[in-house]
Scaffold this motif. Structure first.
Motif, PDB file in Angstrom:
ATOM      1  N   THR A 270     -57.087  -3.413   7.576  1.00 16.31           N
ATOM      2  CA  THR A 270     -56.036  -2.680   6.862  1.00 16.31           C
ATOM      3  C   THR A 270     -54.904  -2.299   7.823  1.00 16.31           C
ATOM      4  O   THR A 270     -55.116  -2.235   9.032  1.00 16.31           O
ATOM      5  N   LYS A 271     -53.747  -2.000   7.248  1.00 18.35           N
ATOM      6  CA  LYS A 271     -52.582  -1.710   8.093  1.00 18.35           C
ATOM      7  C   LYS A 271     -52.763  -0.419   8.885  1.00 18.35           C
ATOM      8  O   LYS A 271     -52.135  -0.223   9.927  1.00 18.35           O
ATOM      9  N   ASP A 272     -53.605   0.487   8.353  1.00 16.09           N
ATOM     10  CA  ASP A 272     -53.734   1.780   9.031  1.00 16.09           C
ATOM     11  C   ASP A 272     -54.964   1.853   9.932  1.00 16.09           C
ATOM     12  O   ASP A 272     -55.327   2.937  10.380  1.00 16.09           O
ATOM     13  N   LEU A 274     -55.534   1.083  12.990  1.00 17.32           N
ATOM     14  CA  LEU A 274     -55.284   1.682  14.309  1.00 17.32           C
ATOM     15  C   LEU A 274     -55.017   3.169  14.124  1.00 17.32           C
ATOM     16  O   LEU A 274     -54.043   3.559  13.491  1.00 17.32           O
ATOM     17  N   GLY A 275     -55.891   3.979  14.645  1.00 13.31           N
ATOM     18  CA  GLY A 275     -55.720   5.431  14.527  1.00 13.31           C
ATOM     19  C   GLY A 275     -56.417   6.030  13.325  1.00 13.31           C
ATOM     20  O   GLY A 275     -56.511   7.241  13.211  1.00 13.31           O
ATOM     21  N   ASN A 280     -60.848   6.972   6.228  1.00 14.51           N
ATOM     22  CA  ASN A 280     -59.908   5.911   5.814  1.00 14.51           C
ATOM     23  C   ASN A 280     -60.630   4.587   5.620  1.00 14.51           C
ATOM     24  O   ASN A 280     -60.409   3.883   4.630  1.00 14.51           O
ATOM     25  N   LYS A 289     -60.453  -2.107  -1.349  1.00 16.05           N
ATOM     26  CA  LYS A 289     -59.298  -2.632  -0.611  1.00 16.05           C
ATOM     27  C   LYS A 289     -59.716  -3.528   0.548  1.00 16.05           C
ATOM     28  O   LYS A 289     -58.874  -4.182   1.162  1.00 16.05           O
TER      29      LYS A 289
END
Lengths: 448, 291
Positions: A270-272, A274-275, A280, A289
Motif C-alpha cells: 500500500t502507498k502508506d 512506509l511509516g 494500517n 485492500k
C-alpha cells in the motif's frame, strides 16, 4: 503588632486544625486496627481469616488489544479460584511500548512488579539486574505444571540451567491471504520465493495490492516476511533466525532478504506502508485492500468482527505457510517473578502457574485464539465452528518442516526499534542493503 | 514591609523549596552524577569519567543530527511561531468583526493533546486516504501520492507544521499584555494623527518587549521537550531526519539500555536550554522597564 499577632494566631490555629485532621484520620484507622487486635486477643478463639497476599501486575492487554478478552477472563477465573489467597492488583497500561518502557524504568530503580511479562528485552534486564527469581524449584515441586509447559517451551527460556520465565503461548505464524483475490489472479500460496515474487506481480496485474506491510512501530508484518526470507535461506539463514541476540547482521542472507523487502515495499504494498502502524496494515487486509498479511492466529477473530472487517470477510480468508514449507514458530517469553519477599514470590508463582497451566492455556485459546504450549489443549467444538480457520492454521503448522523465530524474539530491543527508521532509508535509496546490515550490526553493539 | 513579613514569606516558601529540592534539585544532581558513569537498568552505575561526553562530541552522528534538528526547531519556534502568535494577538486586540469566534477557533489545536494532534495529522497526510493527497488528486493529478512523513524531502517540514502555526498560548499572553496598555496612549497617538499601523509598530510592539521575550523563551524551551508528536508521526525518521534530543535520550536510555550515556545527553540538553534562556533574557532585557 496586634495585626501581626492575629495573623500568627490564625496561622497556628490553621496548622493545628490540619494536624488534628490528619491525626484523626490516622487514629480512626488505628482504632479499627486495634479493635481488630483486641477482638483477636480477647477470648475469641476462632482463627482470624488470613488476608490474601497482594501482588502487583501490570498489563498492556487492555482496551482494544487483541488479547484483552483473554486477559480479563484469566484474571476473573483466577480470582474465582484463588481470590482468598492472592489478590492481584492490576495496573492497566495503554500499549505494549508503554508497558516495556515502564518496566525498564522501574527496573532501573530496582523496583519491578511482582509479576512481569518478559517481552522485548525485559527478561534480559531483569536477569542481568538480579531482579527475577528462577522457576526451577517451583517446577520441580509441580511436575504436572512442568508437563503442561513442555520441555521445548521451558528450554527456550532457560539460561545456564535456570528457567527465568514461563511461556504462555506458542506463536505459529504464517500469512493470511484473500482467496477471492488469489483466484482472480490465478495463483495459489507460493512454494518458493521466486513463485512468491511472481505471485505479487500477478496480483498487481489483476489490479490488487499484494501485501499489507508496515514499517512503523516494530515493523511487525514486514519483519515476519523478512524473517521468513532469512530463515529459509540455507543453513546459515536458519541458524541466524534461531540465534538469540545475533551480533553480526552483515550476512549474505540478511542482505539478500533486505533487497527483496526493498522490492516489496517499492512495488507490492500500500502507498502508506512506509511509516504505517500495525492498525494500517491490518485494516488494509481486513478491508480487502491488500491480498496478503503476515500474522498469527490471534488475528483470526478480527476477520469476523464487524467493526474491523466487512460482513462475510472471514469466509474469504485462507492461511498459508511461507515458501520452502516453512513457518515462524517461537515461544513467547512469558511471565517472570519480580517479587522480592518469599510470601509475594509464592503468590506470584500461583498466579503465573494458573495463567500458564492447562486452565490458563485453554482460556487463552478460547478467548484470544492463542496457540497453547501444551499438546493437551485442543480447540473446543464451539471455537472450531466459530473460527474454522483456527483448525486450518493448526493443520498448516503441523505440515511445515522448517521452523525459525521472529526477529523481535531474537534481536535486542534497540534493533527492533531501529527498523522504523531504517526501512524508509532503504526504500529512499539513502542506504543500500549492505549499509543497512552494517547499521544493524552497529546498533546491536550499542546495547548495554 | 518585606522585612516585616519575612517570617511569613519564609514559612510559605518552605514547602515549595522543599519540593523543588526533592523533585528537581536531587534529580538534577543524580542526572549530572550518573552522566559520568556506565549505567544500565538493573545494574549499579560505574564511574567512567568523561568517556560519555567524549563519545558524544567526537563519535556520535545521531547525536549531532538530533542536536541540529533541536536547534533548528528552537529557532523556528522562537521566531516564526512567536511572530504568528503576536500578529494574531494584535489583530484580535482590534476587536473587529467575529473576533471572538476567530479567537475560539484559533484555540482549538492548543487544547488538543499532542498525541491526538499527531494522530490527526497522520490521517490527514496519509498517502492513501488522507485529505491532503485526496484533494491533490481531485485537482487533476490522479496518481498523486506523497508520503509526507516518510519522504526525506517532506518529513521535516511536515512534522514542523504539526505545531509551528498553532501559537494560541503566545496570542493569549500577548493579548493580556495589550489589554494592560493604557488607553490614553492610543488616544494621544490618534490625536497626533498616527494610523493604526503606526500605533501598532511604534507604540504597541515596543510596549510588548517583555512579554514577547517571555514568549520566545516559552516557545523555544517547549522545543527542548517536544517528543509526543514526533514519536507519533515519524518516530524520528526517515533515517534520523526528524530525530531530536528528547527522542535521542529516550532511545539511548530505553532502547540501548544505556542510562549513563542518555544522562550525558540530558546534561547537554539542560545546558543548551540554560544558554538559550540567558541569551533571550539579555536580548529582550526581560525584567527591565519598557517605558
Amino acid at each position: 503588632m496586634r495585626k501581626s499577632l492575629y495573623k500568627a494566631g490564625c496561622t497556628l490555629a490553621g496548622m493545628l486544625m490540619l494536624t488534628m485532621s490528619i491525626t484523626a484520620c490516622g487514629s480512626e484507622n488505628s482504632t479499627e486496627n486495634s479493635g481488630a487486635a483486641e477482638t483477636a486477643g480477647s477470648g475469641n478463639t476462632a482463627p482470624a481469616a488470613k488476608a490474601p497476599v497482594k501482588i502487583s501486575y501490570l498489563t498492556f492487554r487492555v482496551g482494544t488489544h487483541a488479547s484483552a478478552k483473554m486477559e480479563e477472563e484469566q484474571i476473573k477465573q483466577f480470582n474465582a479460584k484463588y481470590g482468598d489467597e492472592v489478590e492481584v492488583v492490576v495496573e492497566e497500561i495503554p500499549s505494549d511500548a508503554a508497558y516495556v518502557d515502564k518496566i525498564k524504568i522501574l527496573a532501573a530503580s530496582g523496583d519491578v512488579p511482582d509479576v512481569v511479562m518478559g517481552k522485548d528485552g525485559i527478561n534480559d534486564v531483569l536477569i542481568k539486574g538480579n531482579l527475577a527469581t528462577p522457576f526451577n524449584e517451583y517446577l520441580d515441586k509441580d511436575p504436572e505444571w512442568k508437563a503442561a509447559i513442555g520441555e521445548d517451551a521451558l528450554a527456550s527460556n532457560t539460561r545456564d540451567g535456570k528457567i527465568w520465565s514461563i511461556s504462555d503461548q506458542k506463536q505459529n505464524i504464517g500469512y493470511f491471504y484473500n482467496k477471492e483475490m488469489f483466484e482472480q489472479a490465478g495463483i495459489k500460496p507460493a512454494e518458493t520465493w521466486d513463485e512468491f515474487m511472481s505471485s505479487n506481480e500477478k496480483l498487481k496485474a489483476a489490479g490488487f495490492v499484494p501485501l499489507a506491510l508496515m514499517t512503523g512501530e516494530n515493523a511487525w508484518t514486514s519483519n515476519l516476511i523478512l524473517a521468513a526470507m532469512i530463515g529459509t535461506n540455507g543453513d546459515n539463514g536458519k541458524s541466524f533466525m534461531n540465534t538469540l541476540h545475533p551480533t553480526d547482521f552483515n550476512t549474505p542472507e540478511m542482505i539478500q532478504a533486505l533487497n527483496m523487502m526493498k522490492e516489496l515495499l517499492e512495488k507490492y504494498t500500500t502507498k502508506d506502508a512506509l511509516g504505517a502502524g500495525y492498525a494500517n496494515a491490518a485494516n488494509a487486509f481486513s478491508q480487502g485492500k491488500a491480498a496478503m498479511i503476515a500474522n498469527g492466529p490471534w488475528m483470526i477473530g478480527d476477520f469476523s468482527d464487524p467493526t474491523k472487517s466487512s460482513e462475510g470477510f472471514d469466509k474469504k480468508v485462507g492461511v498459508a505457510a511461507y515458501p520452502n514449507n516453512s513457518l515462524i514458530s517461537t515461544y513467547e517469553v512469558g511471565y517472570m517473578i519480580g517479587a522480592k519477599t518469599p510470601e509475594t514470590r509464592e503468590a506470584a508463582e500461583t498466579f503465573i502457574r494458573f495463567k500458564t497451566g492447562l486452565e490458563g492455556q485453554k482460556i487463552a485459546l478460547e478467548y484470544g485464539n492463542v496457540m497453547p504450549v501444551s499438546n493437551e489443549i485442543q480447540p473446543s467444538d464451539a471455537l472450531k465452528q466459530k473460527y474454522p480457520i483456527i483448525v486450518e492454521s493448526i493443520t498448516v503448522a503441523q505440515k511445515t518442516q522448517l521452523h525459525y523465530r521472529t526477529l523481535d524474539s531474537i534481536v535486542y530491543p534497540n534493533v527492533t526499534d531501529a527498523w522504523k527508521n531504517l526501512y524508509p532509508k532503504l526504500v529512499a535509496g539513502r542506504a543500500t542493503a549492505e549499509e543497512i546490515a552494517k547499521e544493524l550490526t552497529e546498533i546491536t553493539g550499542k546495547n548495554k | 514591609m518585606v522585612r516585616k513579613n519575612r517570617g511569613y514569606i519564609t514559612l510559605f516558601l518552605l514547602p515549595t523549596v522543599a519540593l523543588f529540592i526533592l523533585v528537581y534539585a536531587v534529580s538534577l544532581v543524580i542526572l549530572f552524577g550518573t552522566s559520568f558513569t556506565e549505567w544500565s537498568a538493573g545494574r549499579s552505575p560505574k564511574f567512567i569519567g568523561l568517556t560519555n561526553y567524549i563519545q558524544l562530541f567526537t563519535d556520535d552522528a545521531d547525536f549531532r543530527q538530533s542536536a541540529l534538528n533541536t536547534g533548528i526547531w528552537v529557532v523556528l519556534q522562537s521566531t516564526i511561531h512567536v511572530a504568528i502568535g503576536t500578529i494574531f494577538a494584535i489583530i484580535l486586540s482590534m476587536k473587529e468583526f467575529y473576533w471572538k469566534f476567530a479567537r475560539t477557533v484559533y484555540m482549538f489545536p492548543n487544547i488538543i493533546s499532542g498525541a491526538a494532534v499527531g494522530m490527526l495529522f497522520l490521517c490527514m497526510l496519509n498517502p492513501d486516504f488522507g485529505a491532503v493527497n485526496s484533494i491533490a488528486r481531485l485537482f487533476g493529478n490522479a496518481d498523486f501520492s506523497q508520503n509526507w512523513f516518510m519522504d526525506y524531502a517532506t518529513a521535516f517540514f511536515s512534522v514542523t507544521m504539526t505545531w509551528l502555526p498553532y501559537a494560541a498560548v503566545v496570542t493569549i499572553l500577548i493579548l493580556a499584555e495589550i489589554a494592560a496598555i493604557p488607553e490614553s496612549l492610543y488616544e494621544s497617538a490618534r490625536i497626533d494623527g498616527a494610523s493604526t499601523l503606526k500605533i501598532n509598530l511604534y507604540i504597541v510592539i515596543p510596549m510588548l518587549r517583555n512579554i514577547i521575550g517571555t514568549c520566545v523563551i516559552l516557545s523555544g524551551t517547549s522545543m527542548l521537550q517536544k517528543m509526543d508528536i514526533i514519536l507519533m508521526t515519524t518516530g524520528g525518521g526517515p533515517g534520523n531526519e526528524t530525530m531530536n534530543l528528547p527522542i535521542y535520550i529516550y532511545k539511548t536510555a530505553l532502547m540501548d539500555n544505556n542510562f549513563g550515556y542518555s544522562n550525558s545527553v540530558g546534561v547537554f540538553l539542560i545546558g543548551f536550554g540554560l544558554i538559550f534562556v540567558l541569551l533571550c533574557r539579555n536580548l529582550f532585557r526581560i525584567g527591565s522597564s519598557q517605558h
